[in-house]
Scaffold this active site. Structure first.
Site, mmCIF file in Angstrom:
data_model
loop_
_atom_site.group_PDB
_atom_site.id
_atom_site.type_symbol
_atom_site.label_atom_id
_atom_site.label_comp_id
_atom_site.label_asym_id
_atom_site.label_seq_id
_atom_site.Cartn_x
_atom_site.Cartn_y
_atom_site.Cartn_z
ATOM 1 N N CYS A 72 0.764 -1.334 0.064
ATOM 2 C CA CYS A 72 -0.093 -0.075 0.061
ATOM 3 C C CYS A 72 1.043 1.247 -0.131
ATOM 4 O O CYS A 72 1.738 1.404 1.027
ATOM 5 C CB CYS A 72 -0.716 0.067 1.333
ATOM 6 N N SER A 73 0.730 2.083 -1.095
ATOM 7 C CA SER A 73 1.745 3.359 -1.084
ATOM 8 C C SER A 73 1.409 4.129 0.028
ATOM 9 O O SER A 73 2.387 4.849 0.568
ATOM 10 C CB SER A 73 1.255 4.075 -2.422
#
Length: 114
Positions: A13-14
């Site tokens: 997840c960025s």
């Protein structure tokens, strides 16, 4: 020395990666819990959500719920059961410090508890 910051992290997840970097830039080396690997317990989720002032529904990843066919009418108790069974249902990243717990979305919110 004990860790004073814990991040419940998804490395894919960025936002989670950016929050982890923000914690480190603030001078902390957090305990990193990859919850998709470790999973959750119901008491752990109840405490985390209570400490963050969120209901299970507010802490739920909406897209994951849609993908799993979890509808709007599911009770919080059933939702907690589903989150234990499917850790991906929990929004990320949660960060816990001595100051409390929060869902770091938007990511800048993490500064509130560092």
């Amino acid at each position: 020395m004990p860790k004073t910051v814990t991040i419940y992290h998804n490395p894919k997840c960025s936002t989670s990666k950016q929050v982890l970097e923000m914690i480190r830039e603030a001078g902390h080396e957090p305990e990193v819990v990859e919850y998709l690997k470790t999973g959750w317990t119901k008491p752990q989720l109840k405490k985390l959500f209570a400490d963050a002032g969120l209901t299970p529904r507010e802490a739920m990843r909406k897209k994951a719920a849609e993908d799993l066919g979890i509808g709007e009418k599911v009770t919080d108790a059933k939702l907690l059961d589903a989150m234990v069974e499917h850790p991906v249902l929990v929004e990320r990243p949660f960060v816990v410090t001595k100051k409390g717990a929060l869902l770091a979305r938007p990511k800048e919110r993490v500064r509130e508890i560092l």
